[in-house]
Design a protein around this motif. Structure first.
Motif, mmCIF file in Angstrom:
data_model
loop_
_atom_site.group_PDB
_atom_site.id
_atom_site.type_symbol
_atom_site.label_atom_id
_atom_site.label_comp_id
_atom_site.label_asym_id
_atom_site.label_seq_id
_atom_site.Cartn_x
_atom_site.Cartn_y
_atom_site.Cartn_z
ATOM 1 N N LEU A 50 0.833 -1.206 0.000
ATOM 2 C CA LEU A 50 0.000 0.000 0.000
ATOM 3 C C LEU A 50 0.866 1.255 0.000
ATOM 4 O O LEU A 50 1.831 1.345 0.757
ATOM 5 C CB LEU A 50 -0.881 0.015 1.251
ATOM 6 C CG LEU A 50 -1.750 1.249 1.452
ATOM 7 C CD1 LEU A 50 -3.026 1.113 0.643
ATOM 8 C CD2 LEU A 50 -2.074 1.432 2.911
ATOM 9 N N ILE A 51 0.535 2.207 -0.858
ATOM 10 C CA ILE A 51 1.171 3.525 -0.800
ATOM 11 C C ILE A 51 0.400 4.318 0.249
ATOM 12 O O ILE A 51 -0.762 4.647 0.059
ATOM 13 C CB ILE A 51 1.142 4.234 -2.160
ATOM 14 C CG1 ILE A 51 1.916 3.419 -3.193
ATOM 15 C CG2 ILE A 51 1.730 5.643 -2.036
ATOM 16 C CD1 ILE A 51 1.806 3.964 -4.607
ATOM 17 N N GLU A 73 -0.060 16.800 0.913
ATOM 18 C CA GLU A 73 -0.312 15.361 0.880
ATOM 19 C C GLU A 73 -1.319 15.102 -0.234
ATOM 20 O O GLU A 73 -2.395 15.692 -0.251
ATOM 21 C CB GLU A 73 -0.872 14.877 2.218
ATOM 22 C CG GLU A 73 -1.285 13.427 2.243
ATOM 23 C CD GLU A 73 -0.138 12.479 1.953
ATOM 24 O OE1 GLU A 73 -0.268 11.680 1.003
ATOM 25 O OE2 GLU A 73 0.890 12.540 2.649
ATOM 26 N N LEU A 74 -0.974 14.210 -1.161
ATOM 27 C CA LEU A 74 -1.817 13.955 -2.322
ATOM 28 C C LEU A 74 -2.793 12.799 -2.126
ATOM 29 O O LEU A 74 -3.683 12.591 -2.947
ATOM 30 C CB LEU A 74 -0.945 13.689 -3.550
ATOM 31 C CG LEU A 74 -0.032 14.855 -3.943
ATOM 32 C CD1 LEU A 74 0.910 14.445 -5.069
ATOM 33 C CD2 LEU A 74 -0.849 16.070 -4.342
ATOM 34 N N LEU A 75 -2.644 12.030 -1.048
ATOM 35 C CA LEU A 75 -3.526 10.896 -0.784
ATOM 36 C C LEU A 75 -4.288 11.095 0.515
ATOM 37 O O LEU A 75 -3.850 11.801 1.418
ATOM 38 C CB LEU A 75 -2.714 9.603 -0.656
ATOM 39 C CG LEU A 75 -1.912 9.178 -1.875
ATOM 40 C CD1 LEU A 75 -1.124 7.919 -1.549
ATOM 41 C CD2 LEU A 75 -2.823 8.944 -3.056
ATOM 42 N N ARG A 130 -4.274 7.439 6.669
ATOM 43 C CA ARG A 130 -4.919 6.684 7.753
ATOM 44 C C ARG A 130 -5.554 7.636 8.767
ATOM 45 O O ARG A 130 -6.650 7.388 9.262
ATOM 46 C CB ARG A 130 -3.880 5.805 8.437
ATOM 47 C CG ARG A 130 -4.434 4.888 9.483
ATOM 48 C CD ARG A 130 -3.364 4.085 10.172
ATOM 49 N NE ARG A 130 -2.516 3.365 9.239
ATOM 50 C CZ ARG A 130 -1.738 2.353 9.567
ATOM 51 N NH1 ARG A 130 -1.676 1.944 10.808
ATOM 52 N NH2 ARG A 130 -0.993 1.764 8.674
ATOM 53 N N GLU A 131 -4.879 8.726 9.044
ATOM 54 C CA GLU A 131 -5.392 9.713 10.001
ATOM 55 C C GLU A 131 -6.674 10.381 9.490
ATOM 56 O O GLU A 131 -7.498 10.824 10.287
ATOM 57 C CB GLU A 131 -4.341 10.774 10.297
ATOM 58 C CG GLU A 131 -3.146 10.268 11.080
ATOM 59 C CD GLU A 131 -2.168 9.458 10.220
ATOM 60 O OE1 GLU A 131 -2.072 9.687 8.996
ATOM 61 O OE2 GLU A 131 -1.513 8.560 10.784
ATOM 62 N N ASP A 132 -6.861 10.454 8.188
ATOM 63 C CA ASP A 132 -8.063 11.052 7.598
ATOM 64 C C ASP A 132 -9.271 10.133 7.700
ATOM 65 O O ASP A 132 -10.404 10.574 7.488
ATOM 66 C CB ASP A 132 -7.856 11.350 6.101
ATOM 67 C CG ASP A 132 -6.783 12.381 5.836
ATOM 68 O OD1 ASP A 132 -6.639 13.310 6.651
ATOM 69 O OD2 ASP A 132 -6.085 12.248 4.810
ATOM 70 N N ASP A 133 -9.073 8.851 7.990
ATOM 71 C CA ASP A 133 -10.124 7.849 7.826
ATOM 72 C C ASP A 133 -10.722 7.298 9.120
ATOM 73 O O ASP A 133 -11.557 6.417 9.064
ATOM 74 C CB ASP A 133 -9.584 6.698 6.972
ATOM 75 C CG ASP A 133 -10.693 5.870 6.363
ATOM 76 O OD1 ASP A 133 -11.778 6.409 6.099
ATOM 77 O OD2 ASP A 133 -10.463 4.667 6.164
ATOM 78 N N ASP A 134 -10.335 7.767 10.267
ATOM 79 C CA ASP A 134 -10.910 7.321 11.549
ATOM 80 C C ASP A 134 -10.969 5.803 11.682
ATOM 81 O O ASP A 134 -11.996 5.230 12.043
ATOM 82 C CB ASP A 134 -12.308 7.899 11.760
ATOM 83 C CG ASP A 134 -12.286 9.384 12.043
ATOM 84 O OD1 ASP A 134 -11.272 9.865 12.591
ATOM 85 O OD2 ASP A 134 -13.279 10.073 11.723
ATOM 86 N N GLY A 135 -9.872 5.123 11.346
ATOM 87 C CA GLY A 135 -9.796 3.680 11.548
ATOM 88 C C GLY A 135 -10.390 2.842 10.438
ATOM 89 O O GLY A 135 -10.417 1.626 10.537
ATOM 90 N N GLY A 146 -4.881 5.733 1.405
ATOM 91 C CA GLY A 146 -3.758 5.238 0.616
ATOM 92 C C GLY A 146 -4.212 4.764 -0.751
ATOM 93 O O GLY A 146 -5.331 5.037 -1.188
ATOM 94 N N CYS A 147 -3.326 4.049 -1.437
ATOM 95 C CA CYS A 147 -3.679 3.479 -2.741
ATOM 96 C C CYS A 147 -2.696 2.362 -3.074
ATOM 97 O O CYS A 147 -1.629 2.255 -2.481
ATOM 98 C CB CYS A 147 -3.683 4.539 -3.833
ATOM 99 S SG CYS A 147 -2.061 5.130 -4.332
ATOM 100 N N PHE A 148 -3.090 1.541 -4.032
ATOM 101 C CA PHE A 148 -2.226 0.488 -4.529
ATOM 102 C C PHE A 148 -1.821 0.822 -5.955
ATOM 103 O O PHE A 148 -2.619 1.380 -6.719
ATOM 104 C CB PHE A 148 -2.938 -0.867 -4.515
ATOM 105 C CG PHE A 148 -3.143 -1.407 -3.136
ATOM 106 C CD1 PHE A 148 -2.120 -2.068 -2.480
ATOM 107 C CD2 PHE A 148 -4.350 -1.241 -2.485
ATOM 108 C CE1 PHE A 148 -2.292 -2.563 -1.203
ATOM 109 C CE2 PHE A 148 -4.544 -1.731 -1.211
ATOM 110 C CZ PHE A 148 -3.512 -2.395 -0.565
#
Length: 68
Positions: A20-21, A30-32, A35-40, A45-47
């Motif tokens: 995972l990127i 930050e272009l993606l 994890r901190e943006d997603d509340d768990g 990220g991206c593949f």
């Protein structure tokens, strides 16, 4: 964690999460989604989808004359 950097560009890859990127940053931007943006959750990220995006027909493909 694998970190690649060139000038003010930085890429963070997490091999333990299947490659995972996790972060792609240019300067302070930050272009993606991180994890901190997603509340768990799992929507961050991206593949890398190259050179083949999506499904591989019958689980086989040929590249440079070699079947994989």
């Amino acid at each position: 964690m694998l970190e690649l950097a060139n000038g003010d560009t930085r890429l963070v890859v997490l091999p333990e999460h299947g490659g995972l990127i996790a972060s792609f940053r240019v300067g302070d931007l930050e272009l993606l989604r991180t994890r901190e943006d997603d509340d768990g959750g799992t929507h961050w990220g991206c593949f890398v989808m190259a050179p083949w995006a999506g499904r591989t027909r019958h689980g086989r493909f040929t590249f440079e004359g070699i079947e994989h």
